[in-house]
Design a protein around this motif. Structure first.
Motif, PDB file in Angstrom:
ATOM      1  N   ILE A   1       0.838  -1.199   0.000  1.00 35.32           N
ATOM      2  CA  ILE A   1       0.000   0.000   0.000  1.00 35.32           C
ATOM      3  C   ILE A   1       0.872   1.247   0.000  1.00 35.32           C
ATOM      4  O   ILE A   1       0.618   2.213  -0.733  1.00 35.32           O
ATOM      5  CB  ILE A   1      -0.932  -0.011   1.227  1.00 35.32           C
ATOM      6  N   ALA A   2       1.919   1.237   0.820  1.00 34.84           N
ATOM      7  CA  ALA A   2       2.832   2.381   0.887  1.00 34.84           C
ATOM      8  C   ALA A   2       3.524   2.605  -0.449  1.00 34.84           C
ATOM      9  O   ALA A   2       3.782   3.750  -0.846  1.00 34.84           O
ATOM     10  CB  ALA A   2       3.868   2.153   1.996  1.00 34.84           C
ATOM     11  N   PHE A   3       3.833   1.517  -1.156  1.00 32.63           N
ATOM     12  CA  PHE A   3       4.444   1.647  -2.478  1.00 32.63           C
ATOM     13  C   PHE A   3       3.508   2.383  -3.428  1.00 32.63           C
ATOM     14  O   PHE A   3       3.931   3.268  -4.188  1.00 32.63           O
ATOM     15  CB  PHE A   3       4.798   0.264  -3.026  1.00 32.63           C
ATOM     16  N   LEU A   4       2.203   2.048  -3.382  1.00 30.75           N
ATOM     17  CA  LEU A   4       1.236   2.741  -4.226  1.00 30.75           C
ATOM     18  C   LEU A   4       1.158   4.227  -3.869  1.00 30.75           C
ATOM     19  O   LEU A   4       1.117   5.088  -4.752  1.00 30.75           O
ATOM     20  CB  LEU A   4      -0.143   2.093  -4.081  1.00 30.75           C
ATOM     21  N   TYR A   5       1.146   4.547  -2.577  1.00 33.12           N
ATOM     22  CA  TYR A   5       1.092   5.948  -2.155  1.00 33.12           C
ATOM     23  C   TYR A   5       2.366   6.697  -2.561  1.00 33.12           C
ATOM     24  O   TYR A   5       2.319   7.894  -2.869  1.00 33.12           O
ATOM     25  CB  TYR A   5       0.875   6.040  -0.649  1.00 33.12           C
ATOM     26  N   THR A   6       3.487   5.994  -2.568  1.00 33.11           N
ATOM     27  CA  THR A   6       4.729   6.618  -3.024  1.00 33.11           C
ATOM     28  C   THR A   6       4.629   6.988  -4.500  1.00 33.11           C
ATOM     29  O   THR A   6       5.042   8.078  -4.916  1.00 33.11           O
ATOM     30  CB  THR A   6       5.915   5.664  -2.794  1.00 33.11           C
ATOM     31  N   LEU A   7       4.060   6.092  -5.302  1.00 31.28           N
ATOM     32  CA  LEU A   7       3.859   6.381  -6.726  1.00 31.28           C
ATOM     33  C   LEU A   7       2.875   7.532  -6.909  1.00 31.28           C
ATOM     34  O   LEU A   7       3.057   8.369  -7.802  1.00 31.28           O
ATOM     35  CB  LEU A   7       3.354   5.135  -7.447  1.00 31.28           C
ATOM     36  N   MET A   8       1.841   7.605  -6.082  1.00 36.63           N
ATOM     37  CA  MET A   8       0.891   8.714  -6.156  1.00 36.63           C
ATOM     38  C   MET A   8       1.579  10.044  -5.868  1.00 36.63           C
ATOM     39  O   MET A   8       1.303  11.061  -6.519  1.00 36.63           O
ATOM     40  CB  MET A   8      -0.249   8.500  -5.147  1.00 36.63           C
ATOM     41  N   THR A   9       2.469  10.036  -4.882  1.00 33.16           N
ATOM     42  CA  THR A   9       3.199  11.264  -4.535  1.00 33.16           C
ATOM     43  C   THR A   9       4.095  11.701  -5.686  1.00 33.16           C
ATOM     44  O   THR A   9       4.169  12.894  -6.022  1.00 33.16           O
ATOM     45  CB  THR A   9       4.042  11.038  -3.269  1.00 33.16           C
ATOM     46  N   LEU A  10       4.783  10.744  -6.289  1.00 34.94           N
ATOM     47  CA  LEU A  10       5.629  11.062  -7.438  1.00 34.94           C
ATOM     48  C   LEU A  10       4.787  11.595  -8.588  1.00 34.94           C
ATOM     49  O   LEU A  10       5.162  12.569  -9.259  1.00 34.94           O
ATOM     50  CB  LEU A  10       6.393   9.811  -7.869  1.00 34.94           C
ATOM     51  N   ASP A  11       3.634  10.991  -8.820  1.00 35.80           N
ATOM     52  CA  ASP A  11       2.736  11.448  -9.887  1.00 35.80           C
ATOM     53  C   ASP A  11       2.233  12.863  -9.597  1.00 35.80           C
ATOM     54  O   ASP A  11       2.067  13.673 -10.519  1.00 35.80           O
ATOM     55  CB  ASP A  11       1.558  10.492 -10.026  1.00 35.80           C
ATOM     56  N   SER A  12       1.989  13.161  -8.327  1.00 31.19           N
ATOM     57  CA  SER A  12       1.558  14.507  -7.947  1.00 31.19           C
ATOM     58  C   SER A  12       2.599  15.554  -8.342  1.00 31.19           C
ATOM     59  O   SER A  12       2.262  16.624  -8.860  1.00 31.19           O
ATOM     60  CB  SER A  12       1.303  14.566  -6.438  1.00 31.19           C
ATOM     61  N   ALA A  13       3.867  15.221  -8.122  1.00 32.31           N
ATOM     62  CA  ALA A  13       4.937  16.137  -8.513  1.00 32.31           C
ATOM     63  C   ALA A  13       5.007  16.294 -10.030  1.00 32.31           C
ATOM     64  O   ALA A  13       5.180  17.410 -10.552  1.00 32.31           O
ATOM     65  CB  ALA A  13       6.272  15.629  -7.971  1.00 32.31           C
ATOM     66  N   ILE A  14       4.864  15.188 -10.749  1.00 39.03           N
ATOM     67  CA  ILE A  14       4.910  15.247 -12.208  1.00 39.03           C
ATOM     68  C   ILE A  14       3.770  16.107 -12.742  1.00 39.03           C
ATOM     69  O   ILE A  14       3.953  16.928 -13.654  1.00 39.03           O
ATOM     70  CB  ILE A  14       4.846  13.819 -12.794  1.00 39.03           C
ATOM     71  N   ARG A  15       2.587  15.964 -12.173  1.00 40.40           N
ATOM     72  CA  ARG A  15       1.451  16.785 -12.594  1.00 40.40           C
ATOM     73  C   ARG A  15       1.729  18.266 -12.360  1.00 40.40           C
ATOM     74  O   ARG A  15       1.371  19.113 -13.180  1.00 40.40           O
ATOM     75  CB  ARG A  15       0.192  16.366 -11.829  1.00 40.40           C
ATOM     76  N   HIS A  16       2.344  18.561 -11.230  1.00 37.60           N
ATOM     77  CA  HIS A  16       2.666  19.956 -10.935  1.00 37.60           C
ATOM     78  C   HIS A  16       3.643  20.501 -11.972  1.00 37.60           C
ATOM     79  O   HIS A  16       3.456  21.611 -12.487  1.00 37.60           O
ATOM     80  CB  HIS A  16       3.273  20.061  -9.540  1.00 37.60           C
ATOM     81  N   TRP A  17       4.676  19.742 -12.290  1.00 33.56           N
ATOM     82  CA  TRP A  17       5.666  20.192 -13.273  1.00 33.56           C
ATOM     83  C   TRP A  17       5.042  20.358 -14.658  1.00 33.56           C
ATOM     84  O   TRP A  17       5.510  21.173 -15.452  1.00 33.56           O
ATOM     85  CB  TRP A  17       6.827  19.184 -13.330  1.00 33.56           C
ATOM     86  N   GLN A  18       3.994  19.605 -14.942  1.00 33.67           N
ATOM     87  CA  GLN A  18       3.301  19.705 -16.230  1.00 33.67           C
ATOM     88  C   GLN A  18       2.187  20.739 -16.218  1.00 33.67           C
ATOM     89  O   GLN A  18       1.492  20.919 -17.222  1.00 33.67           O
ATOM     90  CB  GLN A  18       2.727  18.335 -16.609  1.00 33.67           C
ATOM     91  N   GLY A  19       1.980  21.414 -15.081  1.00 35.47           N
ATOM     92  CA  GLY A  19       0.936  22.430 -14.983  1.00 35.47           C
ATOM     93  C   GLY A  19      -0.453  21.868 -14.792  1.00 35.47           C
ATOM     94  O   GLY A  19      -1.440  22.543 -15.072  1.00 35.47           O
ATOM     95  N   ARG A  20      -0.551  20.604 -14.297  1.00 31.48           N
ATOM     96  CA  ARG A  20      -1.853  19.972 -14.098  1.00 31.48           C
ATOM     97  C   ARG A  20      -2.166  19.737 -12.635  1.00 31.48           C
ATOM     98  O   ARG A  20      -3.090  19.018 -12.294  1.00 31.48           O
ATOM     99  CB  ARG A  20      -1.896  18.621 -14.840  1.00 31.48           C
ATOM    100  N   GLY A  21      -1.404  20.359 -11.741  1.00 28.81           N
ATOM    101  CA  GLY A  21      -1.603  20.107 -10.320  1.00 28.81           C
ATOM    102  C   GLY A  21      -2.825  20.797  -9.768  1.00 28.81           C
ATOM    103  O   GLY A  21      -3.298  21.796 -10.293  1.00 28.81           O
ATOM    104  N   GLY A  22      -3.375  20.241  -8.665  1.00 33.02           N
ATOM    105  CA  GLY A  22      -4.472  20.886  -7.954  1.00 33.02           C
ATOM    106  C   GLY A  22      -5.816  20.817  -8.634  1.00 33.02           C
ATOM    107  O   GLY A  22      -6.704  21.610  -8.320  1.00 33.02           O
ATOM    108  N   ALA A  23      -6.023  19.877  -9.561  1.00 24.93           N
ATOM    109  CA  ALA A  23      -7.307  19.789 -10.250  1.00 24.93           C
ATOM    110  C   ALA A  23      -8.381  19.267  -9.306  1.00 24.93           C
ATOM    111  O   ALA A  23      -8.189  18.270  -8.627  1.00 24.93           O
ATOM    112  CB  ALA A  23      -7.185  18.864 -11.459  1.00 24.93           C
ATOM    113  N   TRP A  24      -9.522  19.959  -9.282  1.00 28.59           N
ATOM    114  CA  TRP A  24     -10.626  19.531  -8.412  1.00 28.59           C
ATOM    115  C   TRP A  24     -11.912  20.191  -8.867  1.00 28.59           C
ATOM    116  O   TRP A  24     -11.955  21.389  -9.118  1.00 28.59           O
ATOM    117  CB  TRP A  24     -10.330  19.898  -6.962  1.00 28.59           C
TER     118      TRP A  24
END
Length: 388
Positions: free
Chosen positions: A357-380
């Motif tokens: 489970i922690a491995f999945l959350y680690t990937l989610m955190t990395l994906d969150s950073a990638i989204r931010h760098w691509q200008g897609r962060g904070g979508a809601w």
């Protein structure tokens, strides 16, 4: 090679011993609102503020639960329709009439989002502005997807009065019904408690501050003292930002706990829905810092992934020391996770899945950073918030 592996497994074991002993007993999940006394020494006026954007499906349950609270004092409900397209306002009005409380519900048509605000906080700000004409003693900020137990407001007010608190918040019981919810939601709460140990939050001498946005009771004077909601108008993790501002301002303390009765109806039926929830703000939690991101990825690997990998490597190498050290760390990890699993009434066998489970959350955190760098962060809710 064996020495390096043994060193890593020993370090992981030491970290887990330190977490269990020194990290505010976060793992016990014993800070619960329902354990508090509910005797009301006074009956302050409460104004409830609900930001709602396309919540017509849930309001017949959630809004009804608010209007039927057993709080004996005066409380008014302000629902801010944040430019919904599904008839949210009409459904809300229908609910109020169905429970014969139309005079208690005030529906506010939300104005367009101004620059520098997140949608939720702008809706909350509009609700507070309208509610202020009642000069309430407290504002109760809650979400449109929360089904409140009938005594929820009474318990929150009693807690605030008895302990002279500026802010009382509960992390409501998140929905835990689907396979992915049972696998991932308890861990989300576990990680949150580890990040913000509730005993530290509730200690006025400790600087740690946090809140859960689905249920926050805040004293009006405290909100005014920090400068109102405008102070945190750009915050994506607005609940914790509000708690920090209140606790830093002094005077009354803050309290954060779990609730066994009040629950969120927001469904997370798939891995994708949980992933979206976490990836939206995980990099925000790290202050958009690549260095903190790297440290987090390293720490998650060392704390959660090294123990099970060490067990496998130790057995393959025939190295009993590596295998036993790794197993000990994995066992401590599972013991720490067990109270949260029990709180959510899930199978105790899930404690052994925490590394995966922690491995999945680690990937989610990395994906969150990638989204931010691509200008897609904070979508809601159909909006994407451009962050620094």
């Amino acid at each position: 090679m064996a020495a390096i592996v043994l060193g890593l497994t020993l370090l992981s074991l030491i970290i887990w011993i330190g977490l269990l002993i020194l990290r505010g007993q976060f793992w016990r999940a014993d800070q619960q609102l329902e354990a508090a006394q509910t005797h009301l020494q006074s009956l302050p006026t409460i104004c409830v503020v609900i930001p709602a954007r396309n919540e017509a499906d849930l309001l017949p349950i959630t809004l009804r639960s608010l209007l039927l609270q057993d709080y004996p004092g005066d409380f008014q409900v302000f629902l801010v329709d944040d430019r919904s397209t599904d008839g949210t306002a009409n459904f809300a009005e229908g609910v109020a009439h169905a429970v014969n409380k139309p005079q208690q519900l005030h529906i506010i048509a939300g104005e367009s989002l101004p620059p520098g605000w997140t949608g939720k906080l702008w809706a909350v700000e509009q609700g507070i502005q309208k509610a202020s004409v009642f000069t309430p003693d407290y504002f109760f900020l809650t979400d449109a997807d929360i089904q409140h137990d009938v005594g929820s407001l009474r318990r929150l007010v009693a807690k605030a009065i008895q302990e002279d608190l500026d802010l009382v918040s509960v992390m409501v019981r998140l929905r835990c019904e689907s396979l992915w919810e049972k696998l991932l939601i308890p861990a989300f709460v576990f990680f949150f408690q580890k990040l913000y140990p509730f005993r530290w939050v509730n200690n006025p001498k400790n600087a740690t501050a946090a809140a859960a946005g689905g249920s926050i009771l805040i004293r009006r004077e405290a909100l005014e003292r920090i400068g109102g909601i405008a102070v945190i108008r750009q915050a994506l993790i607005d609940d914790c930002a509000l708690a920090r501002a209140v606790k830093k301002s002094g005077n009354g303390g803050i309290w954060l706990g779990l609730s066994t009765l009040t629950r969120s109806l927001r469904p997370y039926p798939s891995l994708e829905t949980v992933w979206q929830m976490v990836a939206r703000t995980a990099y925000t939690q790290l202050n958009y810092s690549p260095f903190l991101l790297g440290g987090t990825l390293l720490a998650m690997t060392l704390i959660y992934l090294v123990p099970p990998v060490g067990v496998i490597v130790g057995l393959l190498m025939g190295n009993l020391a590596i295998a036993l050290t790794s197993l000990s760390a994995w066992l401590l990890m599972s013991v720490a996770y067990l109270p949260t699993i029990r709180f959510y009434r899930c199978s105790p066998w899930l404690v052994w899945c925490l590394p995966a489970i922690a491995f999945l959350y680690t990937l989610m955190t990395l994906d969150s950073a990638i989204r931010h760098w691509q200008g897609r962060g904070g979508a809601w809710k159909g909006r994407v918030y451009r962050t620094p």
